[in-house]
Design a protein around this motif. Sequence first.
Motif, PDB file in Angstrom:
ATOM      1  N   LYS A  47       0.839  -1.206   0.000  1.00  0.00           N
ATOM      2  CA  LYS A  47       0.000   0.000   0.000  1.00  0.00           C
ATOM      3  C   LYS A  47       0.866   1.246   0.000  1.00  0.00           C
ATOM      4  O   LYS A  47       0.517   2.261  -0.611  1.00  0.00           O
ATOM      5  N   VAL A  64      -8.022   6.417   8.008  1.00  0.00           N
ATOM      6  CA  VAL A  64      -8.140   4.995   7.707  1.00  0.00           C
ATOM      7  C   VAL A  64      -6.787   4.389   8.048  1.00  0.00           C
ATOM      8  O   VAL A  64      -5.748   4.945   7.685  1.00  0.00           O
ATOM      9  N   LYS A 122      -4.214   1.192   7.718  1.00  0.00           N
ATOM     10  CA  LYS A 122      -4.016   0.035   6.829  1.00  0.00           C
ATOM     11  C   LYS A 122      -2.724  -0.676   7.196  1.00  0.00           C
ATOM     12  O   LYS A 122      -1.783  -0.038   7.670  1.00  0.00           O
ATOM     13  N   ALA A 176      -7.744  -2.831   5.842  1.00  0.00           N
ATOM     14  CA  ALA A 176      -8.003  -1.400   6.025  1.00  0.00           C
ATOM     15  C   ALA A 176      -9.129  -1.233   7.038  1.00  0.00           C
ATOM     16  O   ALA A 176     -10.152  -1.921   6.946  1.00  0.00           O
ATOM     17  N   VAL A 218     -11.608   1.601   8.448  1.00  0.00           N
ATOM     18  CA  VAL A 218     -12.127   2.958   8.246  1.00  0.00           C
ATOM     19  C   VAL A 218     -12.633   3.448   9.612  1.00  0.00           C
ATOM     20  O   VAL A 218     -13.521   2.833  10.194  1.00  0.00           O
ATOM     21  N   GLU A 235      -4.009   7.100   6.640  1.00  0.00           N
ATOM     22  CA  GLU A 235      -4.343   8.095   5.622  1.00  0.00           C
ATOM     23  C   GLU A 235      -5.648   8.804   5.926  1.00  0.00           C
ATOM     24  O   GLU A 235      -6.485   8.304   6.679  1.00  0.00           O
ATOM     25  N   ARG A 267      -9.247  10.045   5.803  1.00  0.00           N
ATOM     26  CA  ARG A 267     -10.471   9.379   5.373  1.00  0.00           C
ATOM     27  C   ARG A 267     -11.227  10.283   4.403  1.00  0.00           C
ATOM     28  O   ARG A 267     -11.540  11.428   4.716  1.00  0.00           O
ATOM     29  N   GLU A 321     -17.825   5.575  -3.783  1.00  0.00           N
ATOM     30  CA  GLU A 321     -16.701   4.831  -4.355  1.00  0.00           C
ATOM     31  C   GLU A 321     -16.999   4.436  -5.797  1.00  0.00           C
ATOM     32  O   GLU A 321     -18.151   4.189  -6.167  1.00  0.00           O
ATOM     33  N   LYS A 379     -18.560  -3.250  -0.601  1.00  0.00           N
ATOM     34  CA  LYS A 379     -17.486  -3.912   0.162  1.00  0.00           C
ATOM     35  C   LYS A 379     -17.880  -4.267   1.582  1.00  0.00           C
ATOM     36  O   LYS A 379     -17.275  -5.136   2.189  1.00  0.00           O
ATOM     37  N   ASN A 432     -15.157  -3.934   6.188  1.00  0.00           N
ATOM     38  CA  ASN A 432     -14.880  -4.206   4.779  1.00  0.00           C
ATOM     39  C   ASN A 432     -14.527  -5.668   4.602  1.00  0.00           C
ATOM     40  O   ASN A 432     -13.877  -6.263   5.445  1.00  0.00           O
TER      41      ASN A 432
HETATM   42  P1  AMP Z   1      -7.706  -0.798   0.659  1.00  0.00           P
HETATM   43  O1  AMP Z   1      -7.311  -1.838   1.674  1.00  0.00           O
HETATM   44  O2  AMP Z   1      -6.763   0.310   0.502  1.00  0.00           O
HETATM   45  O3  AMP Z   1      -8.065  -1.515  -0.580  1.00  0.00           O
HETATM   46  O4  AMP Z   1      -9.078  -0.179   1.172  1.00  0.00           O
HETATM   47  C1  AMP Z   1     -10.215  -1.004   1.337  1.00  0.00           C
HETATM   48  C2  AMP Z   1     -11.439  -0.152   1.435  1.00  0.00           C
HETATM   49  O5  AMP Z   1     -11.355   0.714   2.574  1.00  0.00           O
HETATM   50  C3  AMP Z   1     -11.684   0.795   0.275  1.00  0.00           C
HETATM   51  O6  AMP Z   1     -12.298   0.182  -0.798  1.00  0.00           O
HETATM   52  C4  AMP Z   1     -12.605   1.820   0.925  1.00  0.00           C
HETATM   53  O7  AMP Z   1     -13.911   1.316   1.070  1.00  0.00           O
HETATM   54  C5  AMP Z   1     -11.999   1.950   2.300  1.00  0.00           C
HETATM   55  N1  AMP Z   1     -10.966   3.011   2.284  1.00  0.00           N
HETATM   56  C6  AMP Z   1      -9.646   2.847   2.091  1.00  0.00           C
HETATM   57  N2  AMP Z   1      -8.995   4.031   2.121  1.00  0.00           N
HETATM   58  C7  AMP Z   1      -9.931   4.974   2.352  1.00  0.00           C
HETATM   59  C8  AMP Z   1      -9.892   6.392   2.514  1.00  0.00           C
HETATM   60  N3  AMP Z   1      -8.759   7.068   2.442  1.00  0.00           N
HETATM   61  N4  AMP Z   1     -11.056   7.038   2.760  1.00  0.00           N
HETATM   62  C9  AMP Z   1     -12.226   6.341   2.865  1.00  0.00           C
HETATM   63  N5  AMP Z   1     -12.331   5.015   2.711  1.00  0.00           N
HETATM   64  C10 AMP Z   1     -11.202   4.313   2.470  1.00  0.00           C
END
Ligand code: AMP
Length: 449
Positions: A116, A154, A156, A167, A169, A196, A198, A203, A225, A235
Amino acid sequence: MKRTDEHTPRHHRVLVVDGTGRGHAVCELFTRTDPDVVVYYGPGCDVIEHDRIIPVSTLTLTNPRPTLEFLAEHPVDFVFISNIDALSRGYVEILRAFGHRVIGPTAEAAELESSKERGKRFCLDHGIPTAAYQSFTDPEAAKEYIRSLSYACVVKIDVLTPDGDGAVVCDTAGEATAAVDAFARTYGEQFKIVVEQRLTGQELSVFALLDGESALLFPTAMDFKRTLEQDAGGNCDGMGSIAPHPADDEALRQEIRTVLLEPLMRGIAADGLDFTGFVYLGTMITDAGLRVIEINARFGDSEAEVVLPGVQSSFTALCEAVLERRLHLEELTSDGLARCSVALTQGCLDPSDPQALPGWPFGAFETGQEVHGLAGIDPAEADVFYANLRRDAAGTPVTSGGRVLHVVGRGATADEARRGAYRQLAHVSFRGMRYRDDIGAEPAVVVPH
Ligand code: AMP
Ligand code: GLY
């Protein structure tokens, strides 16, 4: 089922490396748009019954050796790799080293997804709009940073996680510091923690086929999700999706091309990355414009199941254009229909029993449940794509993982597609079957959970 035997003369022969509902959708795309192609699909799914899709269950996504052995015996025109586990293990470069033509990003390029932090840095380096972030090796430093923020964040973990749960949220700093502690407990300090900003908005899943130099935009989709109805719960890999995205129009597509894809391609060139195949940009439509949440090095799953069935261009021809770096000369034709996919998952076998396993994606789950009614799905109204579905020793289809299969309704409108999906999934049953009953019911927005 009589399958086309390998000595039958055919124009095209390809190997798809995957084993998900997305993989099934890629195989279906090849065979539907190219009447001559024979697709080997490994590790694939042995429940698929199609005379030109040949499952190769000896392949794995974690060791390329069986794939090399298979290819030595069964030459193909090219190999299409659409699974991140295989991509991040370097299947593309390993197979190429043995002389095979392969579509997919190399392990270095796939790091845009598998790390990431790498994906975020790539966005910042190349002017792709994304949320502000910091990464940490020390959980205490991450928590201190979180407490200093004036906005929600968020959290991660910088490693591929099995069920899309990497991740968290968060609404409050307390939730975010708890997420840091939970990741530190699970993963130790071996992997970085990314914090990061939010983002809020709707989406949008963006897909393009890349030949390394240019990008061909595919139809957009919206992924659902969250685990529970009304976008509650954590998620997971996704409970379903719809295509096209409700906000899709020519203006949005133009913004995607100029704001996301053009800098992406410039960045790939500048960083010397070898990236062919699908890229999937998880994106948020914010008040300030599009923001990339994540870069993925393969098609989305379950978005593939709603986007690829509408594609009408020969996918074999598009892949040949990728291999010859002339994708800029190609156009994509689609049927323009709306689609809605609903994932049928292996839930708890007995919710009234407190001792029963909780079911996917809440925790452990019991597979091996006999799946009934697959033949009852009316192809005139819905497609079905198999994910974690296998034949047992007696040849009966049984569940073999969390997301078992995806039922995909289609129609002239999103509502028709949605009704078709739910009408047709009612034919299917297995012990512990669980699905969300509101996929596509209303535009999903990010809501506090
Ligand atoms: P990721 O693990 O980066 O794929 O994130 C998984 C999910 O978390 C994304 O599809 C969003 O639904 C949510 N998400 C991740 N980053 C953000 C962000 N900066 N702001 C809001 N939702 C987020
Ligand atoms: N649909 C989410 C994913 O493929 O990661």
